[in-house]
Design a protein around this motif. Structure first.
Motif, PDB file in Angstrom:
ATOM      1  N   LEU A   3       3.817  13.902  -0.556  1.00 30.97           N
ATOM      2  CA  LEU A   3       4.627  12.937   0.190  1.00 30.97           C
ATOM      3  C   LEU A   3       4.055  11.547  -0.090  1.00 30.97           C
ATOM      4  O   LEU A   3       2.836  11.364  -0.059  1.00 30.97           O
ATOM      5  CB  LEU A   3       4.521  13.245   1.690  1.00 30.97           C
ATOM      6  N   PHE A   4       4.942  10.590  -0.342  1.00 27.79           N
ATOM      7  CA  PHE A   4       4.506   9.203  -0.532  1.00 27.79           C
ATOM      8  C   PHE A   4       4.877   8.413   0.719  1.00 27.79           C
ATOM      9  O   PHE A   4       6.015   8.506   1.184  1.00 27.79           O
ATOM     10  CB  PHE A   4       5.207   8.576  -1.742  1.00 27.79           C
ATOM     11  N   VAL A   5       3.922   7.665   1.233  1.00 24.41           N
ATOM     12  CA  VAL A   5       4.233   6.746   2.338  1.00 24.41           C
ATOM     13  C   VAL A   5       4.022   5.333   1.808  1.00 24.41           C
ATOM     14  O   VAL A   5       2.925   4.998   1.338  1.00 24.41           O
ATOM     15  CB  VAL A   5       3.342   7.000   3.571  1.00 24.41           C
ATOM     16  N   ILE A   6       5.068   4.541   1.872  1.00 21.54           N
ATOM     17  CA  ILE A   6       5.025   3.163   1.355  1.00 21.54           C
ATOM     18  C   ILE A   6       5.264   2.270   2.564  1.00 21.54           C
ATOM     19  O   ILE A   6       6.315   2.373   3.218  1.00 21.54           O
ATOM     20  CB  ILE A   6       6.156   2.934   0.308  1.00 21.54           C
ATOM     21  N   SER A   7       4.293   1.416   2.895  1.00 17.64           N
ATOM     22  CA  SER A   7       4.487   0.642   4.119  1.00 17.64           C
ATOM     23  C   SER A   7       3.527  -0.532   4.215  1.00 17.64           C
ATOM     24  O   SER A   7       2.326  -0.392   3.939  1.00 17.64           O
ATOM     25  CB  SER A   7       4.286   1.543   5.347  1.00 17.64           C
ATOM     26  N   ALA A   8       4.069  -1.652   4.680  1.00 20.75           N
ATOM     27  CA  ALA A   8       3.217  -2.799   4.994  1.00 20.75           C
ATOM     28  C   ALA A   8       2.269  -2.451   6.141  1.00 20.75           C
ATOM     29  O   ALA A   8       1.205  -3.050   6.270  1.00 20.75           O
ATOM     30  CB  ALA A   8       4.076  -4.002   5.366  1.00 20.75           C
ATOM     31  N   ALA A   9       2.637  -1.483   6.951  1.00 26.22           N
ATOM     32  CA  ALA A   9       1.752  -1.061   8.056  1.00 26.22           C
ATOM     33  C   ALA A   9       0.435  -0.513   7.499  1.00 26.22           C
ATOM     34  O   ALA A   9      -0.608  -0.614   8.138  1.00 26.22           O
ATOM     35  CB  ALA A   9       2.440  -0.005   8.915  1.00 26.22           C
ATOM     36  N   LEU A  10       0.478   0.045   6.321  1.00 28.00           N
ATOM     37  CA  LEU A  10      -0.759   0.558   5.719  1.00 28.00           C
ATOM     38  C   LEU A  10      -1.620  -0.598   5.206  1.00 28.00           C
ATOM     39  O   LEU A  10      -2.836  -0.508   5.216  1.00 28.00           O
ATOM     40  CB  LEU A  10      -0.447   1.526   4.573  1.00 28.00           C
ATOM     41  N   ASP A  26      -6.929  22.068   0.262  1.00 26.34           N
ATOM     42  CA  ASP A  26      -7.115  21.132  -0.855  1.00 26.34           C
ATOM     43  C   ASP A  26      -6.390  19.802  -0.623  1.00 26.34           C
ATOM     44  O   ASP A  26      -6.057  19.102  -1.584  1.00 26.34           O
ATOM     45  CB  ASP A  26      -6.652  21.773  -2.166  1.00 26.34           C
ATOM     46  N   GLU A  27      -6.153  19.469   0.627  1.00 26.66           N
ATOM     47  CA  GLU A  27      -5.513  18.191   0.971  1.00 26.66           C
ATOM     48  C   GLU A  27      -6.200  17.025   0.256  1.00 26.66           C
ATOM     49  O   GLU A  27      -7.432  16.978   0.158  1.00 26.66           O
ATOM     50  CB  GLU A  27      -5.613  17.974   2.489  1.00 26.66           C
ATOM     51  N   LYS A  28      -5.386  16.096  -0.221  1.00 26.16           N
ATOM     52  CA  LYS A  28      -5.930  14.900  -0.865  1.00 26.16           C
ATOM     53  C   LYS A  28      -5.038  13.725  -0.489  1.00 26.16           C
ATOM     54  O   LYS A  28      -3.812  13.854  -0.534  1.00 26.16           O
ATOM     55  CB  LYS A  28      -5.884  15.128  -2.381  1.00 26.16           C
ATOM     56  N   ILE A  29      -5.632  12.610  -0.111  1.00 26.24           N
ATOM     57  CA  ILE A  29      -4.844  11.404   0.169  1.00 26.24           C
ATOM     58  C   ILE A  29      -5.415  10.279  -0.681  1.00 26.24           C
ATOM     59  O   ILE A  29      -6.606   9.965  -0.590  1.00 26.24           O
ATOM     60  CB  ILE A  29      -4.898  11.014   1.658  1.00 26.24           C
ATOM     61  N   LEU A  30      -4.575   9.700  -1.508  1.00 29.09           N
ATOM     62  CA  LEU A  30      -5.004   8.584  -2.342  1.00 29.09           C
ATOM     63  C   LEU A  30      -4.283   7.328  -1.877  1.00 29.09           C
ATOM     64  O   LEU A  30      -3.065   7.340  -1.690  1.00 29.09           O
ATOM     65  CB  LEU A  30      -4.679   8.842  -3.816  1.00 29.09           C
ATOM     66  N   ILE A  31      -5.038   6.264  -1.686  1.00 32.57           N
ATOM     67  CA  ILE A  31      -4.464   4.991  -1.246  1.00 32.57           C
ATOM     68  C   ILE A  31      -4.430   4.070  -2.460  1.00 32.57           C
ATOM     69  O   ILE A  31      -5.488   3.753  -3.021  1.00 32.57           O
ATOM     70  CB  ILE A  31      -5.343   4.352  -0.141  1.00 32.57           C
ATOM     71  N   VAL A  32      -3.232   3.672  -2.858  1.00 32.76           N
ATOM     72  CA  VAL A  32      -3.112   2.880  -4.094  1.00 32.76           C
ATOM     73  C   VAL A  32      -2.088   1.761  -3.881  1.00 32.76           C
ATOM     74  O   VAL A  32      -1.239   1.856  -3.003  1.00 32.76           O
ATOM     75  CB  VAL A  32      -2.641   3.775  -5.286  1.00 32.76           C
ATOM     76  N   PRO A  33      -2.150   0.708  -4.711  1.00 33.11           N
ATOM     77  CA  PRO A  33      -1.060  -0.266  -4.661  1.00 33.11           C
ATOM     78  C   PRO A  33       0.202   0.331  -5.291  1.00 33.11           C
ATOM     79  O   PRO A  33       0.091   1.190  -6.181  1.00 33.11           O
ATOM     80  CB  PRO A  33      -1.591  -1.441  -5.486  1.00 33.11           C
ATOM     81  N   LEU A  34       1.351  -0.135  -4.853  1.00 30.90           N
ATOM     82  CA  LEU A  34       2.618   0.406  -5.358  1.00 30.90           C
ATOM     83  C   LEU A  34       2.679   0.402  -6.887  1.00 30.90           C
ATOM     84  O   LEU A  34       3.190   1.343  -7.494  1.00 30.90           O
ATOM     85  CB  LEU A  34       3.783  -0.421  -4.761  1.00 30.90           C
ATOM     86  N   THR A  64       0.832  -1.212   0.000  1.00 28.38           N
ATOM     87  CA  THR A  64       0.000   0.000   0.000  1.00 28.38           C
ATOM     88  C   THR A  64       0.867   1.264   0.000  1.00 28.38           C
ATOM     89  O   THR A  64       1.828   1.368   0.760  1.00 28.38           O
ATOM     90  CB  THR A  64      -0.911   0.021   1.242  1.00 28.38           C
ATOM     91  N   VAL A  65       0.471   2.194  -0.849  1.00 24.18           N
ATOM     92  CA  VAL A  65       1.124   3.505  -0.899  1.00 24.18           C
ATOM     93  C   VAL A  65       0.060   4.560  -0.619  1.00 24.18           C
ATOM     94  O   VAL A  65      -1.033   4.514  -1.189  1.00 24.18           O
ATOM     95  CB  VAL A  65       1.745   3.771  -2.291  1.00 24.18           C
ATOM     96  N   ALA A  66       0.383   5.484   0.261  1.00 31.03           N
ATOM     97  CA  ALA A  66      -0.486   6.652   0.452  1.00 31.03           C
ATOM     98  C   ALA A  66       0.161   7.829  -0.269  1.00 31.03           C
ATOM     99  O   ALA A  66       1.296   8.198   0.044  1.00 31.03           O
ATOM    100  CB  ALA A  66      -0.667   6.949   1.933  1.00 31.03           C
ATOM    101  N   ILE A  67      -0.547   8.355  -1.247  1.00 33.62           N
ATOM    102  CA  ILE A  67      -0.071   9.559  -1.950  1.00 33.62           C
ATOM    103  C   ILE A  67      -0.708  10.729  -1.212  1.00 33.62           C
ATOM    104  O   ILE A  67      -1.937  10.892  -1.236  1.00 33.62           O
ATOM    105  CB  ILE A  67      -0.505   9.561  -3.430  1.00 33.62           C
ATOM    106  N   CYS A  68       0.102  11.507  -0.519  1.00 35.66           N
ATOM    107  CA  CYS A  68      -0.428  12.548   0.387  1.00 35.66           C
ATOM    108  C   CYS A  68      -0.109  13.923  -0.191  1.00 35.66           C
ATOM    109  O   CYS A  68       1.057  14.338  -0.222  1.00 35.66           O
ATOM    110  CB  CYS A  68       0.197  12.410   1.766  1.00 35.66           C
ATOM    111  N   TYR A  69      -1.137  14.609  -0.637  1.00 32.44           N
ATOM    112  CA  TYR A  69      -0.972  15.886  -1.338  1.00 32.44           C
ATOM    113  C   TYR A  69      -1.419  17.032  -0.440  1.00 32.44           C
ATOM    114  O   TYR A  69      -2.525  17.014   0.094  1.00 32.44           O
ATOM    115  CB  TYR A  69      -1.810  15.836  -2.614  1.00 32.44           C
ATOM    116  N   ARG A  70      -0.553  17.981  -0.209  1.00 25.47           N
ATOM    117  CA  ARG A  70      -0.857  19.212   0.536  1.00 25.47           C
ATOM    118  C   ARG A  70      -1.605  18.921   1.851  1.00 25.47           C
ATOM    119  O   ARG A  70      -2.669  19.492   2.134  1.00 25.47           O
ATOM    120  CB  ARG A  70      -1.626  20.196  -0.370  1.00 25.47           C
ATOM    121  N   LEU A  71      -0.998  18.064   2.641  1.00 22.57           N
ATOM    122  CA  LEU A  71      -1.572  17.723   3.949  1.00 22.57           C
ATOM    123  C   LEU A  71      -1.765  18.970   4.793  1.00 22.57           C
ATOM    124  O   LEU A  71      -0.904  19.860   4.812  1.00 22.57           O
ATOM    125  CB  LEU A  71      -0.616  16.775   4.693  1.00 22.57           C
TER     126      LEU A  71
END
Ligand SMILES: C[S@@+](CC[C@H](N)C(=O)[O-])C[C@H]1O[C@@H](n2cnc3c(N)ncnc32)[C@H](O)[C@@H]1O
Length: 256
Positions: A226-233, A201-209, A190-197
């Motif tokens: 910011l991209f967060v890539i983690s098995a924790a997600l 206009d914050e946007k968080i998209l949860i996508v596979p790598l 899982t990757v969280a694409i975190c835009y302007r947290l």
């Protein structure tokens, strides 16, 4: 060091939400005579705490030399100067050059930490990035751009750890980043694409790598991402999905 001079306060503003600056940082903004801030990165709403008669100096169009000249001049005039940085100043804040120059000019300074983007990302994702028996390390890094990353910190070699990886300053090179990450992380990580947290206009998209680059580009999330890539997600994803459908407008899910 001239102890009669006030220090320059290098203050971490946090990711953009004015409530996420520290109390110490906010108190300094309230008192400051001069606020020098990167207006391209810090929303004007952060300035709501400043005095009406404070001198507010945006720096987007200024060189480092100009910024330093202003700060040194105001400190020597016995003004209280706050240099406001986004997030935490220790992360990609380019404060090292300022520290060297202030030290050379015998101007004291103090650094007030701030909430970094990765911390607000974890909070928004309602997750721990160090889940026992799953992942116990967080890597904060970036891909080479105008600033080169030392070879020994090459993204593919960091990916080999499969830690929770928070990728700053990399949205313009997202295809390259995805390819390097996929050398080691499973493609369905899982990757969280975190835009302007923390901003309106914050946007968080949860996508596979495997979709990280295509979705980033399709949604045009190339600034302040910011991209967060983690098995924790992977672990918490289902819970967030259920909760977010009920209560939250922060998330947009693109997992198939
Ligand atoms: C110059 S670095 C500064 C990082 C900052 N000092 C921090 O601690 O978050 C800018 C990069 O940080 C990340 N970033 C900073 N603020 C962000 C936010 N509000 N939302 C998402 N990413 C952010 C993005 O990767 C952006 O390209």
């Amino acid at each position: 060091m001239n102890i009669m001079l006030k220090p320059v306060y290098i203050v971490g503003a946090g990711p953009g939400d004015p409530d996420l600056i520290t109390v110490k940082g906010r108190n300094l903004l309230i008192k400051a005579d001069v606020i020098v801030y990167a207006n391209s990165l810090i929303p004007d709403s952060m300035l709501q705490f400043c005095r009406a008669d404070a001198e507010i100096i945006p720096t987007a169009s200024k060189s480092l030399e100009e910024i330093l000249e202003i700060m040194i001049d105001r400190v020597r005039s016995h003004k209280l100067v706050v240099r406001l940085h986004d997030g935490d100043p220790s992360l990609y804040g380019a404060i090292q050059e300022q520290i060297v120059a202030l030290t050379e000019a015998e101007i004291p300074f103090e650094i007030i930490p701030g909430v970094s983007a990765f911390q607000l990302a974890a909070a928004r994702l309602q997750t721990e990035l160090t889940v026992p028996e799953l992942v116990q390390t967080i890597i904060l890094t970036r891909i080479s751009g105008r600033t080169q990353v030392p070879e020994r910190e090459e993204l593919s070699s960091l990916a080999a750890h499969q830690a929770s990886l928070c990728l700053y300053l990399s949205a313009h090179h997202v295809e390259n980043a995805q390819a390097k990450l996929m050398e080691h992380y499973p493609s369905d990580t899982t990757v969280a694409i975190c835009y302007r947290l923390g901003q309106e206009d914050e946007k968080i998209l949860i996508v596979p790598l495997s979709d990280m680059a295509s979705i980033t580009q399709k949604e045009n999330l190339t600034r302040t991402t910011l991209f967060v890539i983690s098995a924790a997600l992977n672990k918490v994803n289902k819970n967030i999905r259920e909760r977010s459908q009920l209560y939250s407008s922060h998330y947009k899910r693109l997992f198939r």
